[in-house]
Design a protein around this motif. Sequence first.
Motif, PDB file in Angstrom:
ATOM      1  N   LEU A   1       3.095  17.749  27.821  1.00 38.05           N
ATOM      2  CA  LEU A   1       2.867  18.608  26.484  1.00 38.05           C
ATOM      3  C   LEU A   1       2.651  17.681  25.172  1.00 38.05           C
ATOM      4  O   LEU A   1       3.574  16.643  25.204  1.00 38.05           O
ATOM      5  N   LEU A   2       1.913  17.783  24.256  1.00 34.67           N
ATOM      6  CA  LEU A   2       1.923  17.257  22.946  1.00 34.67           C
ATOM      7  C   LEU A   2       2.780  17.874  21.894  1.00 34.67           C
ATOM      8  O   LEU A   2       2.428  19.292  21.869  1.00 34.67           O
ATOM      9  N   VAL A   3       3.873  17.523  21.582  1.00 29.70           N
ATOM     10  CA  VAL A   3       4.882  18.014  20.697  1.00 29.70           C
ATOM     11  C   VAL A   3       4.996  17.602  19.456  1.00 29.70           C
ATOM     12  O   VAL A   3       5.052  16.659  19.075  1.00 29.70           O
ATOM     13  N   SER A   4       4.956  18.764  18.493  1.00 32.96           N
ATOM     14  CA  SER A   4       5.256  18.341  16.978  1.00 32.96           C
ATOM     15  C   SER A   4       6.740  19.138  16.645  1.00 32.96           C
ATOM     16  O   SER A   4       7.157  20.288  17.198  1.00 32.96           O
ATOM     17  N   ARG A   5       7.463  18.463  15.947  1.00 34.22           N
ATOM     18  CA  ARG A   5       8.814  19.315  15.560  1.00 34.22           C
ATOM     19  C   ARG A   5       9.066  18.859  14.178  1.00 34.22           C
ATOM     20  O   ARG A   5       8.994  17.612  13.709  1.00 34.22           O
ATOM     21  N   THR A   6       9.333  19.797  13.230  1.00 33.95           N
ATOM     22  CA  THR A   6       9.609  19.562  11.846  1.00 33.95           C
ATOM     23  C   THR A   6      10.823  20.447  11.447  1.00 33.95           C
ATOM     24  O   THR A   6      10.833  21.617  12.068  1.00 33.95           O
TER      25      THR A   6
END
Length: 448
Positions: A332-337
Amino acid sequence: MRFRILILCAALSASAFAKSVTVPIDYWHLPNGLKVVISEAHTAPTVTVAVYYGIGFRVEPKGQTGFAHLFEHMMFQGSANVKKMEHAKIVEANGGNLNGSTRLDFTNYFETLPSDRVETALWLESDRMRSLDVSEENLKNQQNVVSEEVRSAVINQPYALFEWLDLWQAANQNWYNAHNFYGDLHDIEAAKLGDVRQFFKTYYAPNNAVLAIVGDIDPTAVKAMVQKYFADIPLQSVPERPDISEPQQTKEKRLKETDKLANVPALAFSYHLPDRDSADYPAMVLLNLILQGDDSSRFYQRLVKEKTISIDWNGGINFDLGNEFDYNGPMLLVSRTTYKPQYNGDAILKEVDPIVADIQEHGVKANELRDAKVRLRSNFYDQLESTFGKANLLASFALFHDDPSRINHVLETYEAVTADQLQSAAKKYLTPENRTAIDRVPEKKEGK
Protein backbone atom coordinates in the motif's frame (compact mmCIF):
# COMPACT_ATOMS: atom_id res chain seq x y z
CA MET A 1 22.21 32.39 -10.53
CA ARG A 2 25.32 30.82 -8.99
CA PHE A 3 23.07 28.95 -6.51
CA ARG A 4 21.02 27.44 -9.36
CA ILE A 5 24.21 26.34 -11.12
CA LEU A 6 25.46 24.65 -7.96
CA ILE A 7 22.17 22.74 -7.56
CA LEU A 8 22.24 21.65 -11.22
CA CYS A 9 25.85 20.49 -10.89
CA ALA A 10 24.97 18.54 -7.75
CA ALA A 11 22.08 16.82 -9.54
CA LEU A 12 24.27 15.94 -12.52
CA SER A 13 27.00 14.69 -10.22
CA ALA A 14 24.50 12.50 -8.35
CA SER A 15 23.30 11.07 -11.67
CA ALA A 16 26.84 10.23 -12.71
CA PHE A 17 27.50 8.71 -9.30
CA ALA A 18 24.43 6.50 -9.71
CA LYS A 19 26.04 4.87 -12.73
CA SER A 20 29.47 4.41 -11.13
CA VAL A 21 28.68 2.96 -7.69
CA THR A 22 29.52 -0.71 -7.36
CA VAL A 23 28.98 -2.66 -4.16
CA PRO A 24 31.36 -5.65 -4.06
CA ILE A 25 29.42 -8.90 -3.62
CA ASP A 26 30.54 -12.43 -2.85
CA TYR A 27 27.45 -14.66 -2.87
CA TRP A 28 26.94 -18.38 -2.54
CA HIS A 29 24.75 -21.07 -0.94
CA LEU A 30 25.88 -23.57 1.67
CA PRO A 31 24.76 -27.19 1.07
CA ASN A 32 22.17 -26.77 3.88
CA GLY A 33 20.50 -23.99 1.88
CA LEU A 34 21.82 -20.98 3.80
CA LYS A 35 22.32 -18.03 1.48
CA VAL A 36 25.51 -16.12 2.30
CA VAL A 37 26.44 -12.69 0.98
CA ILE A 38 29.68 -10.89 1.88
CA SER A 39 30.45 -7.30 0.96
CA GLU A 40 33.89 -5.95 1.71
CA ALA A 41 34.03 -2.24 2.69
CA HIS A 42 37.03 -0.60 4.31
CA THR A 43 35.60 2.85 5.06
CA ALA A 44 35.54 2.12 8.83
CA PRO A 45 36.94 -0.69 11.01
CA THR A 46 33.52 -2.18 11.68
CA VAL A 47 31.41 -5.08 10.45
CA THR A 48 27.70 -5.87 10.50
CA VAL A 49 26.58 -9.48 10.68
CA ALA A 50 22.88 -9.90 9.91
CA VAL A 51 20.66 -12.96 9.65
CA TYR A 52 17.34 -12.59 7.82
CA TYR A 53 14.75 -15.35 8.22
CA GLY A 54 11.94 -15.68 5.68
CA ILE A 55 9.15 -15.37 8.22
CA GLY A 56 7.42 -12.07 8.96
CA PHE A 57 4.10 -10.57 10.01
CA ARG A 58 2.08 -11.50 6.99
CA VAL A 59 3.44 -14.95 6.19
CA GLU A 60 2.92 -16.43 9.66
CA PRO A 61 0.36 -19.27 9.74
CA LYS A 62 -3.28 -18.77 10.66
CA GLY A 63 -3.84 -19.34 14.36
CA GLN A 64 -0.27 -18.22 15.08
CA THR A 65 -0.54 -14.46 14.62
CA GLY A 66 2.19 -12.74 16.55
CA PHE A 67 4.52 -15.76 16.45
CA ALA A 68 7.00 -13.97 14.17
CA HIS A 69 7.06 -11.09 16.64
CA LEU A 70 7.23 -13.50 19.60
CA PHE A 71 10.39 -15.04 18.17
CA GLU A 72 12.00 -11.65 17.78
CA HIS A 73 12.06 -11.79 21.59
CA MET A 74 12.63 -15.54 22.02
CA MET A 75 15.88 -15.36 20.06
CA PHE A 76 17.55 -13.50 22.92
CA GLN A 77 16.66 -16.09 25.57
CA GLY A 78 19.77 -18.21 25.24
CA SER A 79 21.05 -21.21 23.31
CA ALA A 80 23.28 -24.24 23.91
CA ASN A 81 26.46 -22.25 24.55
CA VAL A 82 25.05 -18.81 25.35
CA LYS A 83 23.10 -18.11 28.51
CA LYS A 84 19.88 -16.09 28.64
CA MET A 85 20.50 -12.47 27.58
CA GLU A 86 24.24 -13.22 27.31
CA HIS A 87 24.17 -12.65 23.54
CA ALA A 88 23.65 -8.93 24.08
CA LYS A 89 26.23 -8.77 26.88
CA ILE A 90 28.90 -10.41 24.72
CA VAL A 91 28.27 -8.04 21.80
CA GLU A 92 28.31 -4.96 24.02
CA ALA A 93 31.43 -6.15 25.91
CA ASN A 94 33.15 -6.36 22.53
CA GLY A 95 32.29 -2.75 21.68
CA GLY A 96 29.28 -3.49 19.50
CA ASN A 97 25.55 -2.97 19.36
CA LEU A 98 22.72 -5.20 18.23
CA ASN A 99 19.02 -5.42 17.55
CA GLY A 100 16.31 -7.37 15.82
CA SER A 101 13.01 -6.55 14.16
CA THR A 102 9.94 -8.14 12.64
CA ARG A 103 8.82 -6.93 9.21
CA LEU A 104 6.21 -7.94 6.67
CA ASP A 105 8.21 -10.71 5.03
CA PHE A 106 11.19 -11.38 7.30
CA THR A 107 12.50 -11.24 10.84
CA ASN A 108 16.09 -10.04 11.18
CA TYR A 109 18.81 -10.10 13.82
CA PHE A 110 22.01 -8.13 13.51
CA GLU A 111 25.05 -6.85 15.36
CA THR A 112 27.66 -4.27 14.41
CA LEU A 113 31.07 -4.75 16.00
CA PRO A 114 34.72 -3.83 15.50
CA SER A 115 35.72 -5.80 12.42
CA ASP A 116 38.24 -7.97 14.27
CA ARG A 117 35.30 -9.43 16.24
CA VAL A 118 33.44 -10.78 13.23
CA GLU A 119 34.02 -14.37 14.34
CA THR A 120 32.32 -13.65 17.66
CA ALA A 121 29.20 -12.45 15.85
CA LEU A 122 29.16 -15.47 13.54
CA TRP A 123 29.49 -17.86 16.47
CA LEU A 124 26.64 -16.14 18.34
CA GLU A 125 24.27 -16.20 15.36
CA SER A 126 25.06 -19.80 14.48
CA ASP A 127 24.53 -20.97 18.06
CA ARG A 128 21.02 -19.65 18.29
CA MET A 129 20.13 -20.81 14.77
CA ARG A 130 21.31 -24.28 15.76
CA SER A 131 20.13 -24.58 19.37
CA LEU A 132 17.75 -21.88 20.62
CA ASP A 133 16.50 -22.62 24.15
CA VAL A 134 12.76 -22.90 23.52
CA SER A 135 11.75 -23.82 27.07
CA GLU A 136 8.45 -23.50 28.93
CA GLU A 137 10.00 -20.88 31.20
CA ASN A 138 11.33 -18.77 28.32
CA LEU A 139 8.08 -19.07 26.40
CA LYS A 140 5.94 -17.97 29.33
CA ASN A 141 8.26 -15.09 30.07
CA GLN A 142 8.26 -13.80 26.50
CA GLN A 143 4.51 -14.28 26.09
CA ASN A 144 4.12 -11.85 28.98
CA VAL A 145 6.68 -9.46 27.50
CA VAL A 146 5.05 -9.43 24.06
CA SER A 147 1.54 -9.13 25.50
CA GLU A 148 2.66 -6.16 27.57
CA GLU A 149 4.34 -4.59 24.54
CA VAL A 150 1.13 -4.91 22.52
CA ARG A 151 -0.83 -3.27 25.33
CA SER A 152 1.64 -0.47 25.96
CA ALA A 153 2.69 0.25 22.35
CA VAL A 154 -0.66 -0.24 20.64
CA ILE A 155 -3.78 -0.75 22.73
CA ASN A 156 -3.00 1.97 25.28
CA GLN A 157 -1.60 4.51 22.82
CA PRO A 158 -3.54 7.23 20.95
CA TYR A 159 -4.38 6.13 17.40
CA ALA A 160 -3.05 2.57 18.14
CA LEU A 161 -0.91 2.48 14.97
CA PHE A 162 -4.10 2.58 12.92
CA GLU A 163 -2.18 3.81 9.87
CA TRP A 164 -0.84 0.30 9.33
CA LEU A 165 -2.60 -2.12 11.66
CA ASP A 166 -6.18 -1.02 10.93
CA LEU A 167 -5.56 0.30 7.44
CA TRP A 168 -3.98 -2.91 6.15
CA GLN A 169 -6.86 -4.96 7.55
CA ALA A 170 -9.43 -2.64 5.97
CA ALA A 171 -7.77 -2.25 2.57
CA ASN A 172 -6.91 -5.90 1.91
CA GLN A 173 -9.01 -9.01 1.37
CA ASN A 174 -6.46 -11.83 1.58
CA TRP A 175 -6.09 -12.87 5.24
CA TYR A 176 -2.32 -12.85 5.00
CA ASN A 177 -2.36 -9.14 4.18
CA ALA A 178 -5.35 -8.33 6.36
CA HIS A 179 -4.77 -9.81 9.82
CA ASN A 180 -3.47 -8.11 12.94
CA PHE A 181 0.26 -7.99 12.21
CA TYR A 182 1.27 -7.23 15.78
CA GLY A 183 -0.45 -10.46 16.77
CA ASP A 184 -3.78 -11.32 18.27
CA LEU A 185 -3.32 -11.43 22.05
CA HIS A 186 -5.38 -14.61 22.18
CA ASP A 187 -3.03 -16.38 19.76
CA ILE A 188 0.07 -15.18 21.61
CA GLU A 189 -1.22 -16.08 25.06
CA ALA A 190 -2.55 -19.48 23.91
CA ALA A 191 0.75 -20.56 22.30
CA LYS A 192 1.80 -24.07 23.35
CA LEU A 193 5.40 -25.16 23.79
CA GLY A 194 5.16 -27.83 21.10
CA ASP A 195 3.76 -25.38 18.55
CA VAL A 196 6.45 -22.83 19.34
CA ARG A 197 9.24 -25.40 19.04
CA GLN A 198 7.86 -26.51 15.69
CA PHE A 199 7.62 -22.90 14.53
CA PHE A 200 11.31 -22.41 15.33
CA LYS A 201 12.34 -25.67 13.65
CA THR A 202 10.31 -24.84 10.55
CA TYR A 203 11.07 -21.18 9.94
CA TYR A 204 14.41 -20.58 11.65
CA ALA A 205 16.17 -23.07 9.41
CA PRO A 206 19.28 -22.30 7.35
CA ASN A 207 17.37 -23.00 4.14
CA ASN A 208 14.94 -20.20 5.10
CA ALA A 209 17.63 -17.64 5.88
CA VAL A 210 20.23 -15.24 4.52
CA LEU A 211 23.49 -14.43 6.31
CA ALA A 212 24.88 -11.02 5.30
CA ILE A 213 28.34 -9.86 6.39
CA VAL A 214 29.29 -6.31 5.46
CA GLY A 215 32.33 -4.29 6.48
CA ASP A 216 36.07 -4.15 6.97
CA ILE A 217 36.80 -7.85 6.58
CA ASP A 218 38.80 -10.31 4.50
CA PRO A 219 36.20 -12.29 2.49
CA THR A 220 38.41 -15.39 2.25
CA ALA A 221 38.90 -15.56 6.02
CA VAL A 222 35.20 -14.89 6.67
CA LYS A 223 34.16 -17.61 4.23
CA ALA A 224 36.12 -20.13 6.29
CA MET A 225 34.40 -18.89 9.46
CA VAL A 226 30.96 -19.22 7.87
CA GLN A 227 31.77 -22.77 6.83
CA LYS A 228 33.01 -23.56 10.35
CA TYR A 229 29.96 -22.26 12.21
CA PHE A 230 27.01 -22.72 9.85
CA ALA A 231 27.70 -25.57 7.43
CA ASP A 232 26.62 -28.42 9.72
CA ILE A 233 23.33 -26.86 10.88
CA PRO A 234 20.70 -29.22 9.43
CA LEU A 235 18.25 -27.98 6.85
CA GLN A 236 14.53 -28.38 7.54
CA SER A 237 11.33 -28.89 5.62
CA VAL A 238 10.15 -25.31 5.02
CA PRO A 239 6.52 -25.05 3.85
CA GLU A 240 5.73 -23.45 0.54
CA ARG A 241 5.17 -19.73 0.83
CA PRO A 242 1.43 -19.03 1.10
CA ASP A 243 -0.49 -17.30 -1.66
CA ILE A 244 -0.46 -13.66 -0.56
CA SER A 245 -1.76 -12.21 -3.82
CA GLU A 246 -4.37 -9.53 -3.37
CA PRO A 247 -7.60 -9.21 -5.41
CA GLN A 248 -8.09 -5.89 -7.14
CA GLN A 249 -10.06 -3.32 -5.15
CA THR A 250 -12.94 -1.96 -7.20
CA LYS A 251 -14.78 0.29 -4.75
CA GLU A 252 -13.63 3.02 -2.40
CA LYS A 253 -13.74 2.17 1.31
CA ARG A 254 -14.27 4.89 3.91
CA LEU A 255 -14.40 3.96 7.58
CA LYS A 256 -14.74 5.92 10.79
CA GLU A 257 -13.22 4.90 14.12
CA THR A 258 -13.41 6.46 17.55
CA ASP A 259 -10.42 6.75 19.85
CA LYS A 260 -10.63 7.01 23.64
CA LEU A 261 -7.09 8.33 23.97
CA ALA A 262 -6.74 10.77 21.06
CA ASN A 263 -7.25 14.49 21.56
CA VAL A 264 -7.36 15.48 17.88
CA PRO A 265 -8.59 13.54 14.83
CA ALA A 266 -6.38 11.79 12.30
CA LEU A 267 -6.89 10.37 8.83
CA ALA A 268 -5.04 7.53 7.14
CA PHE A 269 -5.65 6.47 3.56
CA SER A 270 -4.01 4.14 1.09
CA TYR A 271 -3.84 3.09 -2.55
CA HIS A 272 -2.88 -0.40 -3.70
CA LEU A 273 0.44 -0.39 -5.54
CA PRO A 274 1.53 -2.42 -8.57
CA ASP A 275 3.91 -5.34 -8.12
CA ARG A 276 7.45 -4.26 -7.20
CA ASP A 277 8.84 -5.78 -10.41
CA SER A 278 6.22 -4.21 -12.66
CA ALA A 279 6.97 -1.40 -15.12
CA ASP A 280 4.68 0.94 -13.16
CA TYR A 281 6.35 0.52 -9.78
CA PRO A 282 9.29 2.96 -10.23
CA ALA A 283 6.83 5.64 -11.39
CA MET A 284 4.73 5.14 -8.24
CA VAL A 285 7.81 5.39 -6.02
CA LEU A 286 8.67 8.73 -7.60
CA LEU A 287 5.04 9.90 -7.42
CA ASN A 288 5.07 9.17 -3.70
CA LEU A 289 8.09 11.47 -3.29
CA ILE A 290 6.42 14.23 -5.29
CA LEU A 291 3.18 13.95 -3.34
CA GLN A 292 4.56 13.48 0.18
CA GLY A 293 8.32 12.99 0.14
CA ASP A 294 9.15 15.98 2.35
CA ASP A 295 7.88 19.41 3.44
CA SER A 296 8.12 20.70 -0.16
CA SER A 297 5.77 17.99 -1.44
CA ARG A 298 2.33 18.69 -2.89
CA PHE A 299 0.25 17.24 -0.03
CA TYR A 300 2.23 19.01 2.67
CA GLN A 301 2.23 22.34 0.90
CA ARG A 302 -1.52 22.23 0.20
CA LEU A 303 -2.88 20.72 3.42
CA VAL A 304 -0.42 21.95 6.05
CA LYS A 305 0.97 25.22 4.67
CA GLU A 306 -1.74 26.70 2.44
CA LYS A 307 -5.07 25.42 3.75
CA THR A 308 -3.77 24.85 7.32
CA ILE A 309 -6.23 21.97 7.74
CA SER A 310 -3.60 19.35 8.60
CA ILE A 311 -1.21 19.64 11.53
CA ASP A 312 1.32 17.22 10.04
CA TRP A 313 1.74 14.87 7.10
CA ASN A 314 3.52 11.53 6.88
CA GLY A 315 3.39 8.57 4.59
CA GLY A 316 5.16 6.38 2.12
CA ILE A 317 5.65 2.94 0.66
CA ASN A 318 6.13 0.18 3.24
CA PHE A 319 5.29 2.96 5.69
CA ASP A 320 6.49 2.33 9.25
CA LEU A 321 7.74 -1.10 8.17
CA GLY A 322 10.75 -0.57 5.90
CA ASN A 323 11.55 0.92 2.51
CA GLU A 324 10.72 0.50 -1.17
CA PHE A 325 12.94 -2.55 -1.58
CA ASP A 326 12.74 -4.72 1.56
CA TYR A 327 9.37 -6.42 1.17
CA ASN A 328 7.99 -9.13 -1.08
CA GLY A 329 4.28 -9.01 -1.93
CA PRO A 330 1.29 -6.67 -2.18
CA MET A 331 1.90 -3.17 -0.88
CA LEU A 332 0.00 0.00 0.00
CA LEU A 333 0.96 3.61 -0.60
CA VAL A 334 -0.05 5.14 2.73
CA SER A 335 -0.74 8.73 3.82
CA ARG A 336 -1.33 9.73 7.42
CA THR A 337 -2.25 13.14 8.82
CA THR A 338 -3.36 14.59 12.12
CA TYR A 339 -5.78 17.42 11.42
CA LYS A 340 -7.59 20.27 13.17
CA PRO A 341 -10.79 19.34 15.03
CA GLN A 342 -13.07 21.73 13.12
CA TYR A 343 -12.58 19.61 9.97
CA ASN A 344 -13.20 15.97 9.11
CA GLY A 345 -11.64 13.27 6.98
CA ASP A 346 -13.82 14.11 4.00
CA ALA A 347 -12.40 17.64 4.00
CA ILE A 348 -8.89 16.24 3.74
CA LEU A 349 -9.79 14.00 0.82
CA LYS A 350 -11.54 16.89 -0.94
CA GLU A 351 -8.17 18.66 -0.99
CA VAL A 352 -6.22 15.53 -1.91
CA ASP A 353 -8.31 14.68 -4.98
CA PRO A 354 -7.62 17.91 -6.92
CA ILE A 355 -3.88 17.53 -6.28
CA VAL A 356 -3.97 14.03 -7.74
CA ALA A 357 -6.30 15.11 -10.58
CA ASP A 358 -3.84 17.84 -11.58
CA ILE A 359 -1.12 15.22 -12.09
CA GLN A 360 -3.51 12.93 -13.92
CA GLU A 361 -4.56 15.74 -16.29
CA HIS A 362 -1.38 17.81 -16.65
CA GLY A 363 1.46 15.57 -15.45
CA VAL A 364 4.31 16.65 -13.18
CA LYS A 365 6.76 19.47 -13.73
CA ALA A 366 10.25 18.65 -15.01
CA ASN A 367 11.85 19.96 -11.82
CA GLU A 368 9.52 17.82 -9.68
CA LEU A 369 10.59 14.67 -11.50
CA ARG A 370 14.24 15.63 -11.36
CA ASP A 371 14.08 16.43 -7.65
CA ALA A 372 12.24 13.17 -6.90
CA LYS A 373 15.00 11.20 -8.60
CA VAL A 374 17.63 13.09 -6.61
CA ARG A 375 15.77 12.34 -3.34
CA LEU A 376 15.45 8.68 -4.24
CA ARG A 377 19.17 8.42 -4.98
CA SER A 378 19.99 10.31 -1.81
CA ASN A 379 17.83 7.98 0.30
CA PHE A 380 19.38 4.95 -1.36
CA TYR A 381 22.94 6.16 -0.84
CA ASP A 382 22.15 6.98 2.77
CA GLN A 383 21.42 3.28 3.24
CA LEU A 384 24.71 2.35 1.60
CA GLU A 385 26.60 4.66 3.95
CA SER A 386 26.12 2.29 6.90
CA THR A 387 27.13 -1.35 7.05
CA PHE A 388 23.68 -2.23 8.36
CA GLY A 389 21.85 -0.31 5.62
CA LYS A 390 23.89 -2.12 2.99
CA ALA A 391 23.37 -5.47 4.74
CA ASN A 392 19.60 -4.85 4.80
CA LEU A 393 19.44 -4.32 1.04
CA LEU A 394 21.75 -7.21 0.22
CA ALA A 395 19.90 -9.61 2.51
CA SER A 396 16.50 -8.54 1.16
CA PHE A 397 17.52 -8.97 -2.47
CA ALA A 398 19.06 -12.36 -1.65
CA LEU A 399 16.06 -13.54 0.38
CA PHE A 400 13.40 -12.45 -2.10
CA HIS A 401 15.16 -12.79 -5.45
CA ASP A 402 18.25 -14.93 -4.82
CA ASP A 403 20.11 -12.01 -6.37
CA PRO A 404 21.91 -9.51 -4.09
CA SER A 405 23.56 -7.98 -7.17
CA ARG A 406 20.32 -6.05 -7.69
CA ILE A 407 21.83 -3.50 -5.32
CA ASN A 408 24.14 -2.37 -8.14
CA HIS A 409 21.53 -1.77 -10.83
CA VAL A 410 18.19 -1.25 -9.07
CA LEU A 411 18.35 2.53 -9.52
CA GLU A 412 18.70 2.31 -13.29
CA THR A 413 14.96 1.83 -13.90
CA TYR A 414 14.20 4.86 -11.71
CA GLU A 415 16.64 7.03 -13.62
CA ALA A 416 14.82 6.12 -16.86
CA VAL A 417 11.29 7.01 -15.67
CA THR A 418 9.59 9.74 -17.71
CA ALA A 419 6.95 12.31 -16.82
CA ASP A 420 4.52 10.49 -19.13
CA GLN A 421 4.98 7.29 -17.12
CA LEU A 422 4.20 9.15 -13.90
CA GLN A 423 1.04 10.61 -15.41
CA SER A 424 -0.06 7.21 -16.68
CA ALA A 425 0.60 5.54 -13.31
CA ALA A 426 -1.33 8.26 -11.47
CA LYS A 427 -4.36 7.65 -13.71
CA LYS A 428 -4.13 3.90 -13.12
CA TYR A 429 -3.55 3.67 -9.35
CA LEU A 430 -4.41 6.99 -7.64
CA THR A 431 -8.15 6.55 -8.06
CA PRO A 432 -10.92 6.59 -5.44
CA GLU A 433 -11.87 3.01 -6.40
CA ASN A 434 -8.36 1.93 -5.35
CA ARG A 435 -8.44 3.83 -2.06
CA THR A 436 -9.25 2.98 1.55
CA ALA A 437 -9.53 5.71 4.19
CA ILE A 438 -9.98 5.58 7.96
CA ASP A 439 -11.07 8.70 9.81
CA ARG A 440 -10.05 8.23 13.46
CA VAL A 441 -11.73 10.75 15.75
CA PRO A 442 -11.64 11.32 19.52
CA GLU A 443 -14.42 9.57 21.39
CA LYS A 444 -16.89 12.06 22.80
CA LYS A 445 -16.64 12.34 26.55
CA GLU A 446 -19.75 12.22 28.70
CA GLY A 447 -21.28 15.64 29.27
CA LYS A 448 -19.43 17.17 26.34
